[in-house]
Design an enzyme around this catalytic site. Structure first.
Site, PDB file in Angstrom:
ATOM      1  N   PRO A 109      10.407   1.987  -4.624  1.00 32.17           N
ATOM      2  CA  PRO A 109      10.380   2.111  -3.155  1.00 32.17           C
ATOM      3  C   PRO A 109      11.688   2.595  -2.508  1.00 32.17           C
ATOM      4  O   PRO A 109      12.323   1.865  -1.743  1.00 32.17           O
ATOM      5  CB  PRO A 109      10.026   0.694  -2.710  1.00 32.17           C
ATOM      6  CG  PRO A 109      10.638  -0.181  -3.747  1.00 32.17           C
ATOM      7  CD  PRO A 109      10.502   0.572  -5.046  1.00 32.17           C
ATOM      8  N   CYS A 110      12.046   3.853  -2.780  1.00 33.14           N
ATOM      9  CA  CYS A 110      13.258   4.398  -2.171  1.00 33.14           C
ATOM     10  C   CYS A 110      13.099   4.552  -0.655  1.00 33.14           C
ATOM     11  O   CYS A 110      14.096   4.694   0.057  1.00 33.14           O
ATOM     12  CB  CYS A 110      13.628   5.728  -2.818  1.00 33.14           C
ATOM     13  SG  CYS A 110      12.346   6.991  -2.722  1.00 33.14           S
ATOM     14  N   HIS A 111      11.859   4.504  -0.160  1.00 27.62           N
ATOM     15  CA  HIS A 111      11.641   4.620   1.287  1.00 27.62           C
ATOM     16  C   HIS A 111      12.173   3.411   2.046  1.00 27.62           C
ATOM     17  O   HIS A 111      12.316   3.461   3.269  1.00 27.62           O
ATOM     18  CB  HIS A 111      10.145   4.791   1.581  1.00 27.62           C
ATOM     19  CG  HIS A 111       9.293   3.653   1.103  1.00 27.62           C
ATOM     20  ND1 HIS A 111       8.885   3.527  -0.209  1.00 27.62           N
ATOM     21  CD2 HIS A 111       8.792   2.569   1.757  1.00 27.62           C
ATOM     22  CE1 HIS A 111       8.145   2.440  -0.332  1.00 27.62           C
ATOM     23  NE2 HIS A 111       8.080   1.830   0.838  1.00 27.62           N
TER      24      HIS A 111
END
Length: 273
Positions: free
Chosen positions: A240-242
């Protein structure tokens, strides 16, 4: 998928015009829908009304979440990450061997397929050990294949969904069993793998800064390198780089579009309440 494209268009409009606080009717006209129909479709997709969703995308909300460091710390202690179950206990990483890394996948067989989820169309690729890529895309499937081939210049690519792809689809549909683990087979440097593992410890609904990730991997002065590693995340959303934004609360860029990043952040915030 038509619904997501409408949601994306609405988010882009809201992002560009938030200072005017556009009404429901105004936003609905932008996406060529009646206000009541738009309200229903948006609420079904996000879990909250458009008005509430806008609050989750505000700078003030982001700053408030960033200040709550205990949320990030708690992820290590509990091993939980909300209803999405995105955590390093739920996602298993296996690194490519040095030979596979160096030879860009020589002798590797990679299956790829095209799927759809609440955040649009995506291409997913896997080896026999697990998912190696998940890229969000538009309608150009040929471009997606070229991108995949660029990542794995010496691998043999075969179109077709395997059990790993089916599992990812069930994950997006919220149908994973409690004891299931999504396996990832990743090509990256030791530093990149360390950063990607840190991303998996961010709970659903939480936001952290690049500085937070740098401190987590005990390299407080490596924020620029951390940002570069995050930008090279090969498996969208599952890693989950967001959930990483600027320390000022500004959402920042995203490999697959800032509007998609806003959609992910807002939807997760709604699900976590």
């Amino acid at each position: 998928m038509k619904d997501y494209h409408r949601i994306e268009k609405a988010i882009e409009f809201i992002k560009a015009n938030f200072k005017e606080q556009p009404s429901l009717e105004t936003i609905a006209r932008v996406v060529d829908m009646g206000p009541y129909h738009f309200q229903r479709v948006f609420t079904e997709w996000a879990g909250v009304s458009p008005k509430k969703f806008v609050q989750y995308l505000s700078l003030e909300y982001a700053k408030k979440i960033l200040k709550n460091g205990t949320v990030y710390d708690a992820a290590y202690e509990t091993g939980l990450s909300g209803t999405g179950r995105l955590h390093d206990l739920f996602v298993g990483i296996e690194a490519m061997t040095p030979g596979e890394f160096k030879n860009s996948g020589e002798n590797l067989r990679i299956n790829y397929s095209f799927q759809a989820c609440p955040f649009g169309s995506y291409s997913v690729a896997s080896t026999d050990k697990g998912i190696c890529n998940l890229f969000f895309m538009g309608q150009d499937q040929d471009a997606a294949v070229r991108q995949l081939q660029g990542q794995w210049t010496n691998a043999v690519l075969t179109q077709g969904a395997d059990e790993h792809h089916v599992q990812v689809k069930r994950f997006f549909d919220g149908e994973l069993e409690e004891d299931e683990t999504i396996r990832l087979h990743l090509k990256g440097t030791k530093f990149q793998l360390k950063v990607w593992e840190a991303l998996l410890r961010i709970p659903e609904g939480a936001l952290v800064s690049y500085s937070d990730i740098s401190k987590d991997i005990q390299m407080a002065k490596a924020q620029r390198s951390v940002g570069s590693a995050i930008g090279r995340n090969p498996v969208g959303f599952i890693i989950p780089c967001h959930r990483v934004i600027k320390g000022t609360g500004v959402i920042g860029d995203y490999r697959w579009g800032s509007s998609r990043k806003l959609a992910m952040i807002g939807r997760e915030a709604a699900r976590s309440k």
